[in-house]
Design a protein around this motif. Sequence first.
Motif, PDB file in Angstrom:
ATOM      1  N   VAL A   1       9.439  71.783  58.040  1.00 37.44           N
ATOM      2  CA  VAL A   1       9.664  71.793  56.591  1.00 37.44           C
ATOM      3  C   VAL A   1      11.163  71.816  56.309  1.00 37.44           C
ATOM      4  N   ASP A   2      11.917  72.648  57.025  1.00 38.17           N
ATOM      5  CA  ASP A   2      13.369  72.676  56.834  1.00 38.17           C
ATOM      6  C   ASP A   2      13.998  71.335  57.210  1.00 38.17           C
ATOM      7  N   ALA A   3      13.477  70.689  58.237  1.00 34.52           N
ATOM      8  CA  ALA A   3      13.963  69.346  58.587  1.00 34.52           C
ATOM      9  C   ALA A   3      13.653  68.378  57.447  1.00 34.52           C
ATOM     10  N   GLY A   4      12.486  68.565  56.822  1.00 31.12           N
ATOM     11  CA  GLY A   4      12.134  67.737  55.673  1.00 31.12           C
ATOM     12  C   GLY A   4      13.101  67.928  54.516  1.00 31.12           C
ATOM     13  N   VAL A   5      13.550  69.156  54.301  1.00 29.40           N
ATOM     14  CA  VAL A   5      14.547  69.429  53.253  1.00 29.40           C
ATOM     15  C   VAL A   5      15.829  68.657  53.558  1.00 29.40           C
ATOM     16  N   GLU A   6      16.272  68.690  54.805  1.00 26.03           N
ATOM     17  CA  GLU A   6      17.493  67.977  55.199  1.00 26.03           C
ATOM     18  C   GLU A   6      17.360  66.481  54.935  1.00 26.03           C
TER      19      GLU A   6
END
Length: 198
Positions: free
Chosen positions: A12-17
């Motif tokens: 999910v954090d990678a998706g934010v990036e």
Amino acid sequence: MVSNPQRRAALVDAGVEVLAREGARGLTFRAVDGEAGVPVGTASNYFTGRDDLLRQIDARLHERLAPDPEVMAELLKAPRDRSLITAFMHDLMARARRDRTGYLGLLEMRLEATRRPELRASYTKTVRGDLEQGMEFHRAAGLPGGDETVTILYLAMLGLILEHLTLPGVLDGVLPGVTVPDGLVERIVTTIVPHPES
């Protein structure tokens, strides 16, 4: 669906990036896998589809960008006046600057919500909930002004954050002698929040 909470959170954090850097059109499972440094196909094991990923990004962004409870508790030791509201707005701006990617992700979510009715409905509910929670906090804390004050502060700070994170040069020198963004935060609060005697 695979159930590994740490891996899901990392995806999910990678998706934010990816969302902040490439916009919603660049938010693919392959791009998320690449950003997270995991084998291709990993994200598809954790999310039912792109809408599921966007919903989880929405929830994660609200966690990442939420005020620190310890900071809030410390601030609430101060008198309930305009200065305290200024401190809250400075904290908001500091969080936006610290997690620029997170705030840009929120802005991208807004744009994507204009194109996806199902996302618009859930995102509108989330953002409206945040605004109503801010109003309730303001009332419960006994801060000057009411719901109108909170709403106008919300709109002014959203505009300041948007400009500062996307086109910071727009505000440089616009008000001579007023620093960006901190001086503008002060002006916003002074202009919007009523004097104690009002």
